[in-house]
Design an enzyme around this catalytic site. Structure first.
Site, PDB file in Angstrom:
ATOM      1  N   PRO A  30      53.075   6.098  72.742  1.00 19.24           N
ATOM      2  CA  PRO A  30      54.218   5.489  72.048  1.00 19.24           C
ATOM      3  C   PRO A  30      53.777   4.236  71.306  1.00 19.24           C
ATOM      4  CG  PRO A  30      54.286   5.008  74.403  1.00 19.24           C
ATOM      5  CD  PRO A  30      53.169   5.983  74.198  1.00 19.24           C
ATOM      6  N   MET A  31      54.177   4.132  70.056  1.00 27.33           N
ATOM      7  CA  MET A  31      53.805   2.955  69.261  1.00 27.33           C
ATOM      8  C   MET A  31      54.954   2.475  68.389  1.00 27.33           C
ATOM      9  SD  MET A  31      49.864   3.578  68.113  1.00 27.33           S
ATOM     10  CE  MET A  31      50.025   5.355  68.118  1.00 27.33           C
ATOM     11  N   THR A  32      55.406   1.267  68.673  1.00 22.25           N
ATOM     12  CA  THR A  32      56.405   0.598  67.853  1.00 22.25           C
ATOM     13  C   THR A  32      55.847   0.408  66.442  1.00 22.25           C
ATOM     14  OG1 THR A  32      57.443  -0.474  69.719  1.00 22.25           O
ATOM     15  CG2 THR A  32      57.615  -1.617  67.602  1.00 22.25           C
ATOM     16  N   HIS A  60      60.540   3.502  79.585  1.00 22.06           N
ATOM     17  CA  HIS A  60      59.448   2.524  79.418  1.00 22.06           C
ATOM     18  C   HIS A  60      59.479   1.541  80.588  1.00 22.06           C
ATOM     19  CE1 HIS A  60      56.377   0.155  77.811  1.00 22.06           C
ATOM     20  NE2 HIS A  60      56.803  -0.052  76.578  1.00 22.06           N
ATOM     21  N   GLY A  61      58.674   1.844  81.593  1.00 21.36           N
ATOM     22  CA  GLY A  61      58.579   0.969  82.756  1.00 21.36           C
ATOM     23  C   GLY A  61      57.315   0.126  82.732  1.00 21.36           C
ATOM     24  N   ASN A 103      54.391  -2.581  80.367  1.00 23.82           N
ATOM     25  CA  ASN A 103      54.224  -3.617  79.339  1.00 23.82           C
ATOM     26  C   ASN A 103      55.242  -4.753  79.371  1.00 23.82           C
ATOM     27  OD1 ASN A 103      52.084  -2.093  78.565  1.00 23.82           O
ATOM     28  ND2 ASN A 103      52.977  -1.312  76.674  1.00 23.82           N
ATOM     29  N   TYR A 143      58.550  -4.933  79.879  1.00 24.11           N
ATOM     30  CA  TYR A 143      59.938  -4.800  79.426  1.00 24.11           C
ATOM     31  C   TYR A 143      60.870  -4.683  80.642  1.00 24.11           C
ATOM     32  CZ  TYR A 143      57.595  -4.597  75.024  1.00 24.11           C
ATOM     33  OH  TYR A 143      56.790  -4.925  73.965  1.00 24.11           O
ATOM     34  N   ASN A 180      53.044  -9.449  78.118  1.00 27.78           N
ATOM     35  CA  ASN A 180      54.415  -9.969  78.089  1.00 27.78           C
ATOM     36  C   ASN A 180      54.747 -10.817  79.323  1.00 27.78           C
ATOM     37  OD1 ASN A 180      55.538  -9.311  75.564  1.00 27.78           O
ATOM     38  ND2 ASN A 180      55.900  -7.193  76.198  1.00 27.78           N
TER      39      ASN A 180
HETATM   40  C1  LIG Z   1      50.958  -0.978  67.172  1.00 30.35           C
HETATM   41  C2  LIG Z   1      51.196  -0.655  68.616  1.00 30.35           C
HETATM   42  C3  LIG Z   1      52.491  -0.474  69.059  1.00 30.35           C
HETATM   43  C4  LIG Z   1      52.733  -0.144  70.401  1.00 30.35           C
HETATM   44  N1  LIG Z   1      54.027   0.103  70.815  1.00 30.35           N
HETATM   45  C5  LIG Z   1      54.261   0.575  72.055  1.00 30.35           C
HETATM   46  C6  LIG Z   1      55.563   1.001  72.438  1.00 30.35           C
HETATM   47  O1  LIG Z   1      56.530   0.987  71.667  1.00 30.35           O
HETATM   48  N2  LIG Z   1      55.710   1.451  73.712  1.00 30.35           N
HETATM   49  C7  LIG Z   1      54.678   1.509  74.600  1.00 30.35           C
HETATM   50  O2  LIG Z   1      54.874   1.929  75.743  1.00 30.35           O
HETATM   51  N3  LIG Z   1      53.437   1.109  74.250  1.00 30.35           N
HETATM   52  C8  LIG Z   1      53.203   0.677  73.007  1.00 30.35           C
HETATM   53  N4  LIG Z   1      51.910   0.363  72.633  1.00 30.35           N
HETATM   54  C9  LIG Z   1      50.803   0.566  73.580  1.00 30.35           C
HETATM   55  C10 LIG Z   1      50.137   1.937  73.363  1.00 30.35           C
HETATM   56  O3  LIG Z   1      51.036   2.987  73.705  1.00 30.35           O
HETATM   57  C11 LIG Z   1      48.874   2.100  74.242  1.00 30.35           C
HETATM   58  O4  LIG Z   1      49.225   1.930  75.582  1.00 30.35           O
HETATM   59  C12 LIG Z   1      47.771   1.124  73.872  1.00 30.35           C
HETATM   60  O5  LIG Z   1      47.500   1.164  72.462  1.00 30.35           O
HETATM   61  C13 LIG Z   1      46.473   1.411  74.646  1.00 30.35           C
HETATM   62  O6  LIG Z   1      45.996   2.704  74.357  1.00 30.35           O
HETATM   63  P1  LIG Z   1      44.714   2.941  73.400  1.00 30.35           P
HETATM   64  O7  LIG Z   1      43.562   2.211  74.036  1.00 30.35           O
HETATM   65  O8  LIG Z   1      44.533   4.432  73.365  1.00 30.35           O
HETATM   66  O9  LIG Z   1      45.093   2.356  72.049  1.00 30.35           O
HETATM   67  C14 LIG Z   1      51.657   0.005  71.298  1.00 30.35           C
HETATM   68  C15 LIG Z   1      50.352  -0.199  70.837  1.00 30.35           C
HETATM   69  C16 LIG Z   1      50.110  -0.514  69.523  1.00 30.35           C
HETATM   70  C17 LIG Z   1      48.687  -0.678  69.060  1.00 30.35           C
END
Ligand SMILES: Cc1cc2nc3c(=O)[nH]c(=O)nc-3n(C[C@H](O)[C@H](O)[C@H](O)COP(=O)(O)O)c2cc1C
Length: 306
Positions: free
Chosen positions: A28-30, A179-180, A182, A184, A239
Protein backbone atom coordinates in the site's frame (compact mmCIF):
# COMPACT_ATOMS: atom_id res chain seq x y z
CA UNK A 1 14.35 -18.31 11.65
CA UNK A 2 14.51 -21.43 9.53
CA UNK A 3 14.52 -20.72 5.85
CA UNK A 4 12.22 -22.83 3.76
CA UNK A 5 13.08 -24.02 0.29
CA UNK A 6 12.64 -21.50 -2.50
CA UNK A 7 9.15 -20.63 -3.65
CA UNK A 8 8.34 -19.53 -7.18
CA UNK A 9 6.94 -16.01 -6.87
CA UNK A 10 5.28 -16.31 -10.27
CA UNK A 11 3.10 -19.31 -9.45
CA UNK A 12 -0.58 -18.84 -8.58
CA UNK A 13 -1.42 -18.69 -4.88
CA UNK A 14 -4.75 -19.38 -3.21
CA UNK A 15 -5.37 -16.89 -0.39
CA UNK A 16 -8.46 -18.12 1.43
CA UNK A 17 -11.20 -18.08 -1.19
CA UNK A 18 -9.30 -15.73 -3.53
CA UNK A 19 -7.13 -17.00 -6.38
CA UNK A 20 -4.06 -14.80 -6.94
CA UNK A 21 -2.23 -15.15 -10.25
CA UNK A 22 1.15 -14.95 -8.45
CA UNK A 23 2.68 -14.37 -5.00
CA UNK A 24 3.74 -10.79 -5.61
CA UNK A 25 1.71 -8.30 -3.63
CA UNK A 26 1.92 -4.58 -4.21
CA UNK A 27 2.48 -2.74 -0.94
CA UNK A 28 0.00 0.00 0.00
CA UNK A 29 1.33 3.42 -0.95
CA UNK A 30 -0.24 6.79 -0.27
CA UNK A 31 0.02 8.86 -3.46
CA UNK A 32 -1.70 12.10 -2.35
CA UNK A 33 -3.41 12.52 -5.71
CA UNK A 34 -7.03 12.22 -4.57
CA UNK A 35 -8.15 15.80 -5.10
CA UNK A 36 -11.35 16.28 -3.08
CA UNK A 37 -10.72 12.93 -1.36
CA UNK A 38 -12.18 10.92 -4.27
CA UNK A 39 -10.45 8.52 -6.65
CA UNK A 40 -9.95 9.80 -10.22
CA UNK A 41 -8.81 8.70 -13.68
CA UNK A 42 -5.13 9.05 -12.83
CA UNK A 43 -5.61 6.72 -9.86
CA UNK A 44 -7.48 4.20 -12.03
CA UNK A 45 -4.69 4.28 -14.59
CA UNK A 46 -2.00 3.89 -11.90
CA UNK A 47 -3.55 0.74 -10.45
CA UNK A 48 -4.45 -0.71 -13.86
CA UNK A 49 -0.79 -0.42 -14.89
CA UNK A 50 0.04 -2.62 -11.87
CA UNK A 51 -2.77 -5.19 -12.23
CA UNK A 52 -0.35 -8.01 -13.07
CA UNK A 53 0.60 -8.21 -9.38
CA UNK A 54 -1.09 -11.15 -7.67
CA UNK A 55 -2.77 -8.63 -5.39
CA UNK A 56 -2.72 -4.85 -5.16
CA UNK A 57 -3.22 -3.30 -1.73
CA UNK A 58 -4.45 0.25 -2.27
CA UNK A 59 -3.07 3.41 -0.78
CA UNK A 60 -4.42 4.16 2.71
CA UNK A 61 -8.09 5.21 2.47
CA UNK A 62 -9.83 7.06 5.31
CA UNK A 63 -12.86 5.35 6.89
CA UNK A 64 -14.31 8.63 8.17
CA UNK A 65 -13.67 12.39 8.24
CA UNK A 66 -11.86 11.97 11.58
CA UNK A 67 -9.55 9.43 9.97
CA UNK A 68 -8.55 11.63 7.04
CA UNK A 69 -5.39 13.28 8.35
CA UNK A 70 -3.34 13.89 5.22
CA UNK A 71 -3.87 16.25 2.32
CA UNK A 72 -5.38 14.72 -0.83
CA UNK A 73 -5.85 11.19 0.45
CA UNK A 74 -9.04 9.38 -0.56
CA UNK A 75 -11.95 8.31 1.62
CA UNK A 76 -14.59 5.59 1.63
CA UNK A 77 -17.30 7.22 3.72
CA UNK A 78 -19.65 8.88 1.21
CA UNK A 79 -21.45 7.98 -2.01
CA UNK A 80 -19.20 10.04 -4.28
CA UNK A 81 -16.15 8.23 -2.89
CA UNK A 82 -17.72 4.79 -3.37
CA UNK A 83 -18.67 5.66 -6.97
CA UNK A 84 -15.17 6.96 -7.67
CA UNK A 85 -13.54 3.73 -6.46
CA UNK A 86 -15.93 1.61 -8.53
CA UNK A 87 -14.21 2.90 -11.67
CA UNK A 88 -10.82 1.90 -10.23
CA UNK A 89 -11.83 -1.62 -9.21
CA UNK A 90 -13.59 -2.22 -12.54
CA UNK A 91 -10.47 -1.15 -14.42
CA UNK A 92 -8.20 -3.40 -12.30
CA UNK A 93 -10.56 -6.37 -12.67
CA UNK A 94 -10.82 -5.84 -16.43
CA UNK A 95 -7.04 -6.02 -16.54
CA UNK A 96 -7.13 -9.35 -14.65
CA UNK A 97 -6.03 -7.99 -11.26
CA UNK A 98 -7.24 -8.21 -7.67
CA UNK A 99 -7.33 -5.26 -5.28
CA UNK A 100 -7.88 -4.82 -1.53
CA UNK A 101 -8.64 -1.40 -0.03
CA UNK A 102 -6.36 -0.36 2.80
CA UNK A 103 -8.50 1.27 5.50
CA UNK A 104 -6.27 3.82 7.22
CA UNK A 105 -7.53 5.90 10.13
CA UNK A 106 -4.68 8.32 10.76
CA UNK A 107 -5.64 9.10 14.40
CA UNK A 108 -3.20 11.67 15.81
CA UNK A 109 -1.01 11.71 12.68
CA UNK A 110 -3.19 14.43 11.28
CA UNK A 111 -3.99 18.10 11.03
CA UNK A 112 -7.34 19.86 11.05
CA UNK A 113 -6.36 21.78 7.88
CA UNK A 114 -6.32 18.46 5.99
CA UNK A 115 -9.66 17.22 7.26
CA UNK A 116 -13.24 17.61 6.00
CA UNK A 117 -15.38 20.22 7.80
CA UNK A 118 -16.58 19.12 11.22
CA UNK A 119 -13.89 16.50 11.72
CA UNK A 120 -11.53 16.36 14.70
CA UNK A 121 -8.14 14.87 15.46
CA UNK A 122 -8.67 11.89 17.78
CA UNK A 123 -6.42 9.30 19.41
CA UNK A 124 -6.51 6.93 22.39
CA UNK A 125 -4.98 9.64 24.60
CA UNK A 126 -4.13 13.33 24.39
CA UNK A 127 -0.50 12.66 23.46
CA UNK A 128 0.84 14.40 20.35
CA UNK A 129 3.11 12.80 17.79
CA UNK A 130 6.37 14.73 17.43
CA UNK A 131 7.17 16.41 14.16
CA UNK A 132 5.45 18.31 11.40
CA UNK A 133 2.85 17.34 8.82
CA UNK A 134 2.18 18.85 5.38
CA UNK A 135 -1.01 20.86 4.82
CA UNK A 136 -1.94 22.39 1.44
CA UNK A 137 -3.16 25.64 3.00
CA UNK A 138 -0.61 26.24 5.79
CA UNK A 139 2.45 24.27 4.52
CA UNK A 140 4.27 22.33 7.30
CA UNK A 141 2.54 22.38 10.68
CA UNK A 142 3.32 20.69 14.00
CA UNK A 143 1.12 17.70 14.67
CA UNK A 144 -1.52 18.72 17.22
CA UNK A 145 -2.39 17.32 20.62
CA UNK A 146 -5.31 15.01 19.72
CA UNK A 147 -8.46 14.74 21.80
CA UNK A 148 -8.67 11.49 23.71
CA UNK A 149 -11.54 9.36 22.45
CA UNK A 150 -14.32 8.75 24.93
CA UNK A 151 -15.39 5.12 25.36
CA UNK A 152 -18.48 6.02 23.28
CA UNK A 153 -16.24 7.40 20.54
CA UNK A 154 -14.26 4.16 20.55
CA UNK A 155 -17.53 2.32 19.83
CA UNK A 156 -18.58 4.75 17.11
CA UNK A 157 -15.15 4.56 15.49
CA UNK A 158 -15.47 0.77 15.25
CA UNK A 159 -18.72 1.37 13.36
CA UNK A 160 -16.85 3.71 11.00
CA UNK A 161 -14.45 0.90 10.14
CA UNK A 162 -17.36 -1.47 9.57
CA UNK A 163 -19.25 0.94 7.32
CA UNK A 164 -16.20 1.86 5.27
CA UNK A 165 -15.33 -1.84 4.83
CA UNK A 166 -18.85 -2.44 3.53
CA UNK A 167 -18.44 0.62 1.29
CA UNK A 168 -15.21 -0.90 -0.07
CA UNK A 169 -17.05 -4.09 -0.97
CA UNK A 170 -19.86 -2.05 -2.54
CA UNK A 171 -17.18 -0.23 -4.56
CA UNK A 172 -15.97 -3.56 -5.95
CA UNK A 173 -12.84 -4.18 -3.87
CA UNK A 174 -11.97 -7.87 -3.38
CA UNK A 175 -11.39 -7.25 0.32
CA UNK A 176 -9.92 -4.78 2.79
CA UNK A 177 -6.72 -4.41 4.78
CA UNK A 178 -6.93 -2.78 8.20
CA UNK A 179 -3.91 -0.52 8.65
CA UNK A 180 -2.59 -1.56 12.04
CA UNK A 181 0.98 -0.49 11.22
CA UNK A 182 3.16 2.61 10.92
CA UNK A 183 1.83 4.51 13.93
CA UNK A 184 -1.75 5.15 12.79
CA UNK A 185 -4.84 4.79 14.96
CA UNK A 186 -4.85 1.02 15.47
CA UNK A 187 -1.17 0.98 16.47
CA UNK A 188 -1.70 4.05 18.66
CA UNK A 189 -3.98 1.83 20.76
CA UNK A 190 -1.44 -1.01 20.89
CA UNK A 191 1.47 1.15 22.10
CA UNK A 192 1.49 1.93 25.86
CA UNK A 193 3.62 5.03 25.27
CA UNK A 194 0.76 6.54 23.29
CA UNK A 195 -2.25 4.79 24.83
CA UNK A 196 -2.58 5.98 28.44
CA UNK A 197 -6.24 5.10 28.81
CA UNK A 198 -7.66 3.83 32.06
CA UNK A 199 -10.82 2.22 30.61
CA UNK A 200 -11.03 -1.25 29.02
CA UNK A 201 -8.97 -0.03 26.04
CA UNK A 202 -5.75 0.81 27.89
CA UNK A 203 -3.30 -0.67 30.40
CA UNK A 204 -2.85 -4.43 30.08
CA UNK A 205 -1.93 -6.14 26.82
CA UNK A 206 -5.47 -7.47 26.53
CA UNK A 207 -6.85 -3.95 26.94
CA UNK A 208 -4.46 -2.29 24.50
CA UNK A 209 -5.18 -4.97 21.89
CA UNK A 210 -8.95 -4.80 22.45
CA UNK A 211 -9.65 -2.03 19.93
CA UNK A 212 -7.75 -3.76 17.11
CA UNK A 213 -9.43 -7.08 17.86
CA UNK A 214 -12.90 -5.56 18.09
CA UNK A 215 -12.41 -3.70 14.80
CA UNK A 216 -11.17 -6.87 13.07
CA UNK A 217 -14.02 -8.95 14.49
CA UNK A 218 -16.72 -6.42 13.63
CA UNK A 219 -15.43 -5.91 10.08
CA UNK A 220 -15.07 -9.69 9.55
CA UNK A 221 -18.62 -10.23 10.81
CA UNK A 222 -19.87 -7.64 8.33
CA UNK A 223 -18.02 -8.46 5.08
CA UNK A 224 -16.64 -11.96 5.74
CA UNK A 225 -13.38 -12.97 7.39
CA UNK A 226 -12.00 -14.20 4.04
CA UNK A 227 -12.08 -10.59 2.84
CA UNK A 228 -10.20 -9.04 5.78
CA UNK A 229 -6.45 -8.66 6.27
CA UNK A 230 -4.51 -6.65 8.85
CA UNK A 231 -1.14 -4.91 8.63
CA UNK A 232 1.26 -4.67 11.59
CA UNK A 233 4.77 -3.26 12.14
CA UNK A 234 6.14 -4.38 15.52
CA UNK A 235 9.32 -2.58 16.70
CA UNK A 236 8.89 0.08 13.96
CA UNK A 237 9.28 3.57 15.48
CA UNK A 238 7.68 5.37 12.49
CA UNK A 239 5.27 8.19 13.44
CA UNK A 240 6.56 8.55 17.02
CA UNK A 241 5.93 5.01 18.23
CA UNK A 242 8.09 4.72 21.37
CA UNK A 243 9.84 1.43 22.14
CA UNK A 244 8.29 -0.58 25.01
CA UNK A 245 9.06 -3.74 26.92
CA UNK A 246 6.02 -5.78 25.94
CA UNK A 247 6.24 -5.67 22.13
CA UNK A 248 6.78 -9.43 21.87
CA UNK A 249 3.99 -10.31 24.29
CA UNK A 250 1.60 -7.81 22.69
CA UNK A 251 1.95 -9.25 19.19
CA UNK A 252 2.08 -12.82 20.46
CA UNK A 253 -1.34 -12.23 22.04
CA UNK A 254 -2.71 -10.23 19.10
CA UNK A 255 -1.74 -12.82 16.48
CA UNK A 256 -3.41 -15.60 18.50
CA UNK A 257 -6.62 -13.59 18.79
CA UNK A 258 -6.62 -12.69 15.10
CA UNK A 259 -6.16 -16.37 14.30
CA UNK A 260 -9.32 -17.13 16.31
CA UNK A 261 -11.23 -14.58 14.23
CA UNK A 262 -9.79 -16.24 11.13
CA UNK A 263 -9.00 -13.18 9.02
CA UNK A 264 -7.45 -14.14 5.69
CA UNK A 265 -4.01 -12.61 6.18
CA UNK A 266 -1.61 -10.84 8.47
CA UNK A 267 0.75 -8.44 6.71
CA UNK A 268 3.92 -7.75 8.67
CA UNK A 269 6.42 -5.02 7.90
CA UNK A 270 9.31 -7.00 9.28
CA UNK A 271 12.48 -5.03 8.66
CA UNK A 272 12.60 -3.61 12.20
CA UNK A 273 11.84 -7.06 13.64
CA UNK A 274 14.50 -8.70 11.47
CA UNK A 275 17.18 -6.53 13.11
CA UNK A 276 17.14 -8.29 16.52
CA UNK A 277 17.07 -11.84 17.90
CA UNK A 278 13.87 -11.04 19.78
CA UNK A 279 12.28 -9.67 16.62
CA UNK A 280 13.28 -12.72 14.59
CA UNK A 281 11.73 -14.90 17.28
CA UNK A 282 8.55 -12.80 17.09
CA UNK A 283 8.27 -13.37 13.32
CA UNK A 284 8.48 -17.12 13.95
CA UNK A 285 5.98 -16.90 16.83
CA UNK A 286 3.51 -14.99 14.68
CA UNK A 287 3.98 -17.57 11.92
CA UNK A 288 3.18 -20.32 14.42
CA UNK A 289 0.21 -18.50 15.99
CA UNK A 290 -1.46 -17.38 12.80
CA UNK A 291 -2.32 -20.18 10.39
CA UNK A 292 -3.74 -18.25 7.42
CA UNK A 293 -1.55 -16.30 4.99
CA UNK A 294 1.38 -14.28 6.37
CA UNK A 295 2.65 -11.54 4.06
CA UNK A 296 6.10 -10.06 4.76
CA UNK A 297 7.26 -6.63 3.58
CA UNK A 298 10.26 -4.38 3.94
CA UNK A 299 13.24 -4.47 1.59
CA UNK A 300 12.20 -7.62 -0.29
CA UNK A 301 13.87 -8.20 -3.63
CA UNK A 302 13.31 -11.33 -5.74
CA UNK A 303 15.99 -13.33 -3.94
CA UNK A 304 14.76 -12.53 -0.44
CA UNK A 305 11.15 -13.08 -1.43
CA UNK A 306 11.99 -16.55 -2.78
C1 LIG B 1 5.42 6.76 -1.05
C2 LIG B 1 5.06 5.74 -0.01
C3 LIG B 1 3.79 5.73 0.51
C4 LIG B 1 3.42 4.77 1.47
N1 LIG B 1 2.12 4.73 1.92
C5 LIG B 1 1.72 3.72 2.72
C6 LIG B 1 0.35 3.56 3.05
O1 LIG B 1 -0.54 4.31 2.63
N2 LIG B 1 0.03 2.52 3.87
C7 LIG B 1 0.96 1.65 4.35
O2 LIG B 1 0.62 0.72 5.09
N3 LIG B 1 2.27 1.78 4.04
C8 LIG B 1 2.66 2.77 3.22
N4 LIG B 1 3.98 2.84 2.83
C9 LIG B 1 4.93 1.80 3.27
C10 LIG B 1 5.07 0.70 2.20
O3 LIG B 1 3.85 -0.03 2.08
C11 LIG B 1 6.18 -0.32 2.58
O4 LIG B 1 5.89 -0.87 3.82
C12 LIG B 1 7.56 0.31 2.59
O5 LIG B 1 7.82 1.02 1.37
C13 LIG B 1 8.66 -0.75 2.80
O6 LIG B 1 8.64 -1.69 1.76
P1 LIG B 1 9.77 -1.69 0.60
O7 LIG B 1 11.10 -1.86 1.29
O8 LIG B 1 9.40 -2.85 -0.29
O9 LIG B 1 9.64 -0.35 -0.10
C14 LIG B 1 4.36 3.82 1.90
C15 LIG B 1 5.66 3.85 1.37
C16 LIG B 1 6.02 4.78 0.43
C17 LIG B 1 7.41 4.76 -0.14
Amino acid sequence: MELQSKVNMFEPYRMGSIELSNRIIMAPMTRSRAIGNVANDMIAEYYTQRASAGLIISEGIAPSPNGLGYARIPGLFNEAQVASWKKVTDAVHNAGGKIFAQIMHTGRVSHIANMPAGAKVVAPSAVAATGDIWTDTEAMQPMPVPSAMTTEEVASTILEYVQSAQNAIDAGFDGIELHGANGYLLEQFLNPGVNQRTDNYGGSIENRARFVIEVAKAVADKIGKEKVGLRISPYNPYNSMPAYDEVFATYDYLSKELNKIGIVYLHMIDYAARATEEGLALIQTIRNNFTNTLILNGGYNKERAE
